[in-house]
Design a protein around this motif. Structure first.
Motif, PDB file in Angstrom:
ATOM      1  N   ASN A 102      12.561   7.633   1.309  1.00 35.48           N
ATOM      2  CA  ASN A 102      12.904   6.802   0.151  1.00 35.48           C
ATOM      3  C   ASN A 102      11.707   6.747  -0.790  1.00 35.48           C
ATOM      4  N   GLY A 103      11.598   7.666  -1.716  1.00 34.62           N
ATOM      5  CA  GLY A 103      10.483   7.619  -2.661  1.00 34.62           C
ATOM      6  C   GLY A 103       9.373   8.584  -2.270  1.00 34.62           C
ATOM      7  N   PHE A 104       8.111   8.175  -2.531  1.00 35.37           N
ATOM      8  CA  PHE A 104       6.983   9.089  -2.299  1.00 35.37           C
ATOM      9  C   PHE A 104       6.822   9.447  -0.822  1.00 35.37           C
ATOM     10  N   ALA A 105       6.672  10.717  -0.552  1.00 30.75           N
ATOM     11  CA  ALA A 105       6.247  11.199   0.768  1.00 30.75           C
ATOM     12  C   ALA A 105       5.099  12.156   0.472  1.00 30.75           C
ATOM     13  N   LEU A 106       3.903  11.610   0.452  1.00 29.78           N
ATOM     14  CA  LEU A 106       2.745  12.390  -0.007  1.00 29.78           C
ATOM     15  C   LEU A 106       1.726  12.540   1.120  1.00 29.78           C
ATOM     16  N   GLY A 107       1.015  13.653   1.117  1.00 27.23           N
ATOM     17  CA  GLY A 107      -0.034  13.865   2.117  1.00 27.23           C
ATOM     18  C   GLY A 107       0.518  13.635   3.512  1.00 27.23           C
ATOM     19  N   GLY A 108      -0.129  12.721   4.240  1.00 27.19           N
ATOM     20  CA  GLY A 108       0.325  12.406   5.597  1.00 27.19           C
ATOM     21  C   GLY A 108       1.757  11.890   5.625  1.00 27.19           C
ATOM     22  N   GLY A 109       2.236  11.326   4.516  1.00 27.44           N
ATOM     23  CA  GLY A 109       3.627  10.847   4.461  1.00 27.44           C
ATOM     24  C   GLY A 109       4.600  12.010   4.480  1.00 27.44           C
ATOM     25  N   CYS A 110       4.275  13.050   3.736  1.00 29.46           N
ATOM     26  CA  CYS A 110       5.095  14.265   3.725  1.00 29.46           C
ATOM     27  C   CYS A 110       5.011  14.930   5.102  1.00 29.46           C
ATOM     28  N   GLU A 111       3.807  14.922   5.659  1.00 30.32           N
ATOM     29  CA  GLU A 111       3.605  15.557   6.974  1.00 30.32           C
ATOM     30  C   GLU A 111       4.348  14.792   8.067  1.00 30.32           C
ATOM     31  N   LEU A 112       4.350  13.473   7.958  1.00 28.74           N
ATOM     32  CA  LEU A 112       5.083  12.659   8.933  1.00 28.74           C
ATOM     33  C   LEU A 112       6.581  12.951   8.832  1.00 28.74           C
ATOM     34  N   PRO A 129      -4.469  19.155   3.626  1.00 30.31           N
ATOM     35  CA  PRO A 129      -3.587  18.522   4.608  1.00 30.31           C
ATOM     36  C   PRO A 129      -4.247  18.505   5.989  1.00 30.31           C
ATOM     37  N   GLY A 130      -3.970  17.436   6.756  1.00 29.50           N
ATOM     38  CA  GLY A 130      -4.614  17.324   8.075  1.00 29.50           C
ATOM     39  C   GLY A 130      -3.644  17.007   9.198  1.00 29.50           C
ATOM     40  N   MET A 131      -2.367  16.819   8.854  1.00 31.96           N
ATOM     41  CA  MET A 131      -1.379  16.486   9.886  1.00 31.96           C
ATOM     42  C   MET A 131      -0.259  17.525   9.902  1.00 31.96           C
ATOM     43  N   ALA A 169       2.781   6.967   1.172  1.00 32.96           N
ATOM     44  CA  ALA A 169       1.978   7.683   0.165  1.00 32.96           C
ATOM     45  C   ALA A 169       0.769   8.364   0.783  1.00 32.96           C
ATOM     46  N   GLY A 170       0.813   8.565   2.093  1.00 35.52           N
ATOM     47  CA  GLY A 170      -0.245   9.367   2.713  1.00 35.52           C
ATOM     48  C   GLY A 170      -1.060   8.599   3.715  1.00 35.52           C
ATOM     49  N   ALA A 171      -2.019   9.293   4.317  1.00 37.63           N
ATOM     50  CA  ALA A 171      -2.995   8.619   5.159  1.00 37.63           C
ATOM     51  C   ALA A 171      -3.715   7.598   4.283  1.00 37.63           C
ATOM     52  N   ASP A 172      -4.233   6.530   4.908  1.00 42.95           N
ATOM     53  CA  ASP A 172      -4.840   5.443   4.137  1.00 42.95           C
ATOM     54  C   ASP A 172      -6.215   5.883   3.621  1.00 42.95           C
ATOM     55  N   ILE A 173      -6.266   6.113   2.314  1.00 42.76           N
ATOM     56  CA  ILE A 173      -7.492   6.642   1.706  1.00 42.76           C
ATOM     57  C   ILE A 173      -8.627   5.626   1.824  1.00 42.76           C
ATOM     58  N   LYS A 174      -8.246   4.335   1.709  1.00 42.30           N
ATOM     59  CA  LYS A 174      -9.301   3.300   1.770  1.00 42.30           C
ATOM     60  C   LYS A 174      -9.936   3.281   3.161  1.00 42.30           C
ATOM     61  N   GLU A 175      -9.152   3.560   4.182  1.00 41.31           N
ATOM     62  CA  GLU A 175      -9.694   3.582   5.547  1.00 41.31           C
ATOM     63  C   GLU A 175     -10.557   4.832   5.778  1.00 41.31           C
ATOM     64  N   SER A 234       0.842  -1.214   0.000  1.00 41.47           N
ATOM     65  CA  SER A 234       0.000   0.000   0.000  1.00 41.47           C
ATOM     66  C   SER A 234       0.864   1.246   0.000  1.00 41.47           C
ATOM     67  N   LEU A 235       2.108   1.111  -0.437  1.00 42.83           N
ATOM     68  CA  LEU A 235       3.071   2.225  -0.430  1.00 42.83           C
ATOM     69  C   LEU A 235       3.156   2.860   0.963  1.00 42.83           C
ATOM     70  N   ASN A 236       3.112   1.969   1.965  1.00 39.18           N
ATOM     71  CA  ASN A 236       3.252   2.384   3.378  1.00 39.18           C
ATOM     72  C   ASN A 236       2.209   3.418   3.798  1.00 39.18           C
ATOM     73  N   ALA A 237       1.005   3.267   3.228  1.00 39.01           N
ATOM     74  CA  ALA A 237      -0.076   4.187   3.614  1.00 39.01           C
ATOM     75  C   ALA A 237      -0.314   4.100   5.119  1.00 39.01           C
ATOM     76  N   LEU A 238      -0.625   5.251   5.682  1.00 39.50           N
ATOM     77  CA  LEU A 238      -0.690   5.370   7.143  1.00 39.50           C
ATOM     78  C   LEU A 238      -2.122   5.125   7.615  1.00 39.50           C
ATOM     79  N   ASN A 239      -2.419   3.867   7.961  1.00 38.69           N
ATOM     80  CA  ASN A 239      -3.740   3.607   8.552  1.00 38.69           C
ATOM     81  C   ASN A 239      -3.644   3.765  10.070  1.00 38.69           C
ATOM     82  N   SER A 240      -4.768   3.586  10.749  1.00 36.92           N
ATOM     83  CA  SER A 240      -4.788   3.809  12.204  1.00 36.92           C
ATOM     84  C   SER A 240      -3.809   2.894  12.913  1.00 36.92           C
ATOM     85  N   GLN A 241      -3.701   1.654  12.416  1.00 39.50           N
ATOM     86  CA  GLN A 241      -2.795   0.718  13.095  1.00 39.50           C
ATOM     87  C   GLN A 241      -1.342   1.188  13.009  1.00 39.50           C
TER      88      GLN A 241
END
Ligand code: CAA
Length: 260
Positions: free
Chosen positions: A105-115, A141-143, A64-70, A24-31
């Motif tokens: 290393n690679g994409f830092a998008l949305g929450g990934g960039c914020e993290l 942006p939310g983070m 690649a950001g907060a987990d959009i699917k979640e 999931s390109l390390n998408a940031l879900n709650s877990q």
């Protein structure tokens, strides 16, 4: 605790934390975010650990950001009453007083960039790409992105990135002050770990104080910040590590730190 979405290992005095959802390109879900709070809490509490590095698994993404699917089906009231994102920001930025580096290393998008921007500084690989593309999802942006990105790169580039969703590559990110240095992807982890080891070898109380002072520059007026700096400097002169550091310089030997 057994982690399922991150990997945590200690390498000497350096804690290496790896986001580990490469499919999931390390998408940031709650877990992921809950596990990060625990991992950073453990790092902060362990006196043997003096610096941390956060990176992403795989070659394609830091995150690649907060987990959009979640988020897709979550009700607005849940975001609001749960004060979505607030716990992670306060833990990683405020509760973690010891230094940590983001190795992007690679994409830092949305929450990934914020993290990544929550880190004390970012070292990026040549394929890194930073962006705040939330506008394309009908949000923003939310983070902390609108604030930290603007402080890092200025209004023009932050507006451009937030309004058009344009990504910034590693060269532009270094030129704009978002990252401290860019290295080939193959060297990224080594470079980040070596840098973390340098920090881990510094007097630990002074490391926390230096971090706190630089961060104060974003919160205070110049006068307040300079006063804060001077007071913290004066307090540091009372530490055993100050006596050791100055004696070591005069005696032309490396210092041995007590963290006191
Ligand atoms: N959330 C959930 N899943 C994601 C994800 C995300 N943020 N980003 C990527 N993925 C998943 C994809 O859905 C895909 O999964 P499947 O194989 O199951 O379909 C997998 O990761 C690989 O992604 P792509 O096939 O899309 O890979 P690509 O190379 O074609 O594109 C990308 C890469 C440009 C990064 C693209 O994945 C992308 O645009 N991702 C979303 C980026 C984004 O909008 N981030 C902001 C999220 S909102 C946010 O973060 C809010 C906040 O401020 C906190």
């Amino acid at each position: 605790m057994t982690y399922e979405t991150i990997l945590v290992e200690q390498r000497g005095a350096v804690t290496l934390i790896t986001l580990n959802r490469p499919k999931s390109l390390n998408a940031l879900n709650s877990q992921v975010l809950e596990e990060l709070i625990v991992a950073f809490g453990a790092y902060e509490a362990d006196a043997s650990q003096r610096c941390a590095v956060l990176t992403g698994s795989g070659e394609k993404a830091f995150a690649a950001g907060a987990d959009i699917k979640e988020m897709a089906d979550k009700a607005a009231t849940e975001f609001y009453t749960g004060d979505f994102f607030s716990r992670w920001t306060s833990h990683l930025v405020k509760t973690t007083r010891k230094p940590w580096i983001a190795a992007v290393n690679g994409f830092a998008l949305g929450g990934g960039c914020e993290l990544a921007m929550m880190a004390d500084f970012i070292i990026a690989s040549e394929n890194a790409k930073f962006g705040q593309p939330e506008i394309k999802l009908g949000v923003a942006p939310g983070m902390g992105g609108s604030q930290r990105l603007t402080r890092a790169v200025g209004k023009a580039k932050a507006m451009d990135m937030c309004l058009t969703s344009r990504m910034m590559d590693a060269v532009e990110a270094e030129r704009s002050g978002l990252v401290t240095r860019v290295v080939p992807l193959a060297d990224l982890l080594d470079e980040a770990l070596k840098t973390a080891e340098v920090i881990a070898g510094m007097p630990p109380v002074a490391a926390i104080a230096n971090k706190e002072m630089v961060n104060a520059a974003f919160e205070m007026t110049l006068d307040q910040g300079i006063l804060f700096e001077r007071r913290v400097f004066q307090i540091l002169t009372a530490t055993e590590d100050k006596a050791e550091g100055m004696a070591a310089f005069i005696e032309k030997r490396p210092g041995v730190w007590k963290g006191k």
